[in-house]
Design an enzyme around this catalytic site. Structure first.
Site, PDB file in Angstrom:
ATOM      1  N   GLU A 433       0.728  -1.329   0.051  1.00  0.00           N
ATOM      2  CA  GLU A 433      -0.003   0.056   0.044  1.00  0.00           C
ATOM      3  C   GLU A 433       0.768   1.240  -0.008  1.00  0.00           C
ATOM      4  O   GLU A 433       1.788   1.389   0.956  1.00  0.00           O
ATOM      5  CB  GLU A 433      -1.019   0.146   0.962  1.00  0.00           C
ATOM      6  CG  GLU A 433      -1.775   1.192   1.380  1.00  0.00           C
ATOM      7  CD  GLU A 433      -2.537   1.395   2.877  1.00  0.00           C
ATOM      8  OE1 GLU A 433      -2.469   0.341   3.536  1.00  0.00           O
ATOM      9  OE2 GLU A 433      -3.143   2.310   3.052  1.00  0.00           O
ATOM     10  N   ASP A 512      -1.213  -1.237   5.657  1.00  0.00           N
ATOM     11  CA  ASP A 512      -1.404  -0.831   6.915  1.00  0.00           C
ATOM     12  C   ASP A 512      -2.559  -1.339   7.830  1.00  0.00           C
ATOM     13  O   ASP A 512      -3.369  -1.676   7.295  1.00  0.00           O
ATOM     14  CB  ASP A 512      -1.776   0.981   6.933  1.00  0.00           C
ATOM     15  CG  ASP A 512      -0.730   1.803   6.495  1.00  0.00           C
ATOM     16  OD1 ASP A 512       0.401   1.061   6.107  1.00  0.00           O
ATOM     17  OD2 ASP A 512      -0.881   2.930   5.940  1.00  0.00           O
ATOM     18  N   ASP A 514      -4.855  -0.532   9.417  1.00  0.00           N
ATOM     19  CA  ASP A 514      -6.012   0.143   9.779  1.00  0.00           C
ATOM     20  C   ASP A 514      -7.235   0.101   8.849  1.00  0.00           C
ATOM     21  O   ASP A 514      -7.025  -0.788   8.236  1.00  0.00           O
ATOM     22  CB  ASP A 514      -5.525   1.676   9.770  1.00  0.00           C
ATOM     23  CG  ASP A 514      -5.109   2.248   8.375  1.00  0.00           C
ATOM     24  OD1 ASP A 514      -5.281   1.293   7.378  1.00  0.00           O
ATOM     25  OD2 ASP A 514      -4.568   3.273   8.345  1.00  0.00           O
ATOM     26  N   ASP A 516      -8.319   1.623   6.295  1.00  0.00           N
ATOM     27  CA  ASP A 516      -8.117   1.670   4.975  1.00  0.00           C
ATOM     28  C   ASP A 516      -7.301   0.548   4.423  1.00  0.00           C
ATOM     29  O   ASP A 516      -7.536  -0.096   3.329  1.00  0.00           O
ATOM     30  CB  ASP A 516      -7.237   3.014   4.718  1.00  0.00           C
ATOM     31  CG  ASP A 516      -8.218   4.147   4.459  1.00  0.00           C
ATOM     32  OD1 ASP A 516      -9.382   4.304   4.197  1.00  0.00           O
ATOM     33  OD2 ASP A 516      -7.623   5.480   4.856  1.00  0.00           O
TER      34      ASP A 516
END
Ligand code: 0RA
Length: 650
Positions: A433, A512, A514, A516
């Protein structure tokens, strides 16, 4: 009585082998239950439940209760006839003891009856016993409670009466052996998905799942699974978040050539087909003769109907097999007395006689449906013609990709930092990412076998795209080209991915930790699941797990991958207190320098990779259509609640 004598004879004839048999299970458990990880652990429950399902299929059991007890053990109780406990006059061993301590006793023992259930490995409850440090069997029969206990598969005493009861049935409780399994912690979600699936597959059977272990909020869990309409409801459940061509479920339940066949079909507005097939309650993800029969019948009947209605003449295009399946969701469940399972994961049905039986059953039912429902029939045919047009557009688009294919000299995507080794079995690719994390990964990697492809933000959501539109997206093309996957080679279906030239056997998503990142994982997994499911089926897809924290106390420094690990660090080095400990929280991969990224997330010796599996393809289908469909609210909720892929991930 015959059956019990049969069991007794078997036992006496192979008394010594018997002991060796269960020893073998403990020596090589993976051979019997697949593996010794979480998957194998859950398999113990399925194996035990299968015995009760056989009793339900025989018509004697209506309710199965599965309980995860507070101490982590499992109880499976049914209201069937109870495993016979009679003591054979010569052998002095009860039928129950034979079932519990003789390898494969279940099948032989129950020879007379129609045993069709039985897990993928179909090993019987004696294997569960052998792999448990303790097990207790209770049988409720003739007003009495009979009991026998075991340790590591060996009976501790002969069956005895421990009390009176008005109940009827069998109760099995076991404590998995923690010296065998890498984990002995059951996951509610995994059990719950399988119990839901079993309830849909066995209409009229009630399955109660209870988790008595309190969660973080001190709550316990219980669900009751029951389906009156079986596959009809199952297909609606899978497709709950899709828009349908019409609301009818095309349904059949019949028997051909001694093979019970049940199927349910729905048409939706998506561009893929999802046919979930089961043999004896086992999900045959690699398909086989039953799936072939289903497809042939579908094509034959729809083609005939379209020709007779002259719809094809007007459209003037060549319809291919796959066009008939676009937007189709179906569940096919059959029962075969002696299934031959083949293929890489032993989930491909080989029995040749099944093809004709399924063809006949599906052909007849579909023909009648079309005749009786001309409005729906027209909608299906119109959709088929649309699909054919889209496919022709898709072919043009995929030809562009093929020209750029590495093997035809077109070269690799510019953003790819490839590895130097060329043997796919040794090579891995990280889909990373963002460009900054991509940069660190490129510097930190071992160039010989690790390739890096940075992804710019979110890739296209292919769930909501027409097939050929996906190929117009640069990010999707980059992934497909880097992997070396081709579509529609040598006259195959244009929608079938060809993995012959796959360049890496580990495809690792590194995003990541998280919301997203989870969303990007989901988008890429959707691409794989819908366009190249074999990639997942063969176990080539992984999720990297970057650490959440770096904890430091004095000279001790550790990476922690979740909150539990952080807590363990605090308890080990600081009496559970946060004060006095430096806790660095990583918000993204970009915060780590190349060395850290290598050490925590990329180094094969220390990293934690989660293999993505398709244990429950029907549930994955349901979830992907929910997550990636039009209802954005549901997607947000789900992603926020599930940082990890509870049901998708192994
Ligand atoms: C064979 C014969 C009979 C019962 C069963 C098997 C049986 C096995 C299991 C395993 C789990 N639950 C079960 N319930 C029943 C009964 C024969 C008779 O009563 O005549």
């Amino acid at each position: 009585m015959d059956k019990q004598q049969d069991a007794g004879t078997n036992y006496s004839a192979s008394n010594i082998q018997v002991l060796e048999g269960l020893e073998a299970v403990r020596k090589r458990p993976a051979m019997y239950i697949g593996d010794i990880s979480e998957k194998g652990l859950h398999h113990l429950v399925y194996e035990t439940v299968d015995n009760s399902i056989d009793e339900a299929l025989a018509g004697y059991c209506t309710h199965i209760e599965v309980t995860v007890n507070e101490d982590g053990s499992i109880t499976v109780q049914d209201d069937g006839r109870g495993i016979p406990v009679d003591i054979h006059p010569k052998e002095k061993v009860s039928a129950l003891e034979v079932v519990m301590t003789v390898l494969h006793a279940g099948g032989k023992f129950d020879k007379g009856s129609y045993k069709v259930s039985g897990g993928l490995h179909g090993v019987g409850v004696s294997c569960v016993n052998a792999l448990s440090k303790k097990m207790i069997s209770q049988v409720f029969r003739d007003g009495k409670i009979y009991q026998q206990e075991y340790a590591y598969g060996k009976a501790l005493y002969p069956v005895k009466v421990i009390g009176d009861t008005t109940l009827r049935g069998t109760r099995q409780q076991f404590w998995p052996d923690n010296t065998i399994f890498t984990t002995t912690t059951y996951k509610y979600d995994i059990l719950s998905n399988r119990m839901r699936e079993l309830a849909f597959l066995n209409a009229g059977l009630k399955i109660t799942l209870t988790d008595k272990r309190p969660d973080e909020e001190g709550k316990t869990h219980q669900q009751v699974f029951y389906s009156e309409d079986g596959l009809k409801e199952f297909v609606r459940y899978i497709d709950a978040n899709r828009v349908h061509l019409f609301e009818d479920v095309i349904y059949l339940k019949t028997e051909k050539q001694g093979i019970p066949i049940e199927a349910a079909i729905m048409y939706n507005n998506s561009y893929t087909d999802n046919i979930h097939t089961y043999v004896n309650n086992i999900n045959t993800i690699e398909g086989g003769t039953h799936l072939t029969g289903f497809r042939i019948a579908l094509t034959r009947v729809l083609k005939k109907y379209a020709e007779e209605s002259k719809a094809l003449e007007k459209a003037k295009i060549e319809i291919s097999q796959e066009d008939f399946r676009e937007g189709l969701t179906a569940v096919l469940s059959i029962k075969v007395a002696e299934p031959q399972f083949e293929g890489q994961t032993k989930t491909k049905l080989g029995n040749s006689e099944v093809n004709g039986a399924v063809q006949q059953a599906v052909g007849e039912a579909l023909t009648i449906y079309l005749e009786e429902h001309p409005r729906e029939a027209k909608m299906i045919i119109d959709k088929v013609i649309l699909a054919a047009n889209a496919r022709i557009a898709a072919r043009k688009a995929s030809e562009t990709i093929r020209r750029k294919n590495p093997m035809s000299g077109g070269g690799l995507p510019g953003k790819l930092a490839d590895c130097s080794d060329k043997d796919p079995a040794k090579c891995e690719i990280f889909l990373v990412e963002g460009d900054s994390a991509g940069g660190s990964a490129k510097q930190g990697r071992k160039r010989a076998f690790q390739a890096i492809l940075p992804l710019r933000g979110k890739i296209l959501n292919v769930e909501r795209q027409q097939w050929h539109k996906a190929f117009e997206s640069d990010e999707v093309n980059n992934i497909i080209q880097a992997l070396g996957v081709r579509f529609g080679v040598d006259g195959e279906d244009s929608k079938t991915a060809n993995l012959e030239k796959l360049r890496y056997h580990k495809v690792i998503l590194m995003t990541d930790a998280d919301v997203d990142g989870a969303h990007i994982d989901t988008l890429i997994l959707t691409l794989f699941y819908r366009y190249m499911p074999q990639l997942i089926e063969r176990g080539y897809v992984y999720l990297a797990t970057p650490p959440l924290y770096k904890c430091r106390k004095g000279k001790v420094e550790e990476y922690c991958y979740d909150d539990a690990e952080k807590q363990r660090f605090l308890e080990t080095y600081n009496d559970g207190q946060e004060e006095g400990v430096t806790i660095q929280r990583y918000k993204g991969l970009g915060e780590m320098n190349p060395e850290q990224l290598w050490a925590t997330t990329m180094d094969p010796d220390s990293r934690l990779l989660k293999q993505v599996s398709l244990d429950n393809a029907a549930e994955a289908d349901h979830i992907f259509s929910m997550l990636m469909g039009d209802d954005v609210g549901q997607r947000r909720d789900f992603i926020e609640q599930n940082a990890t892929y509870a049901t998708i991930d192994a």
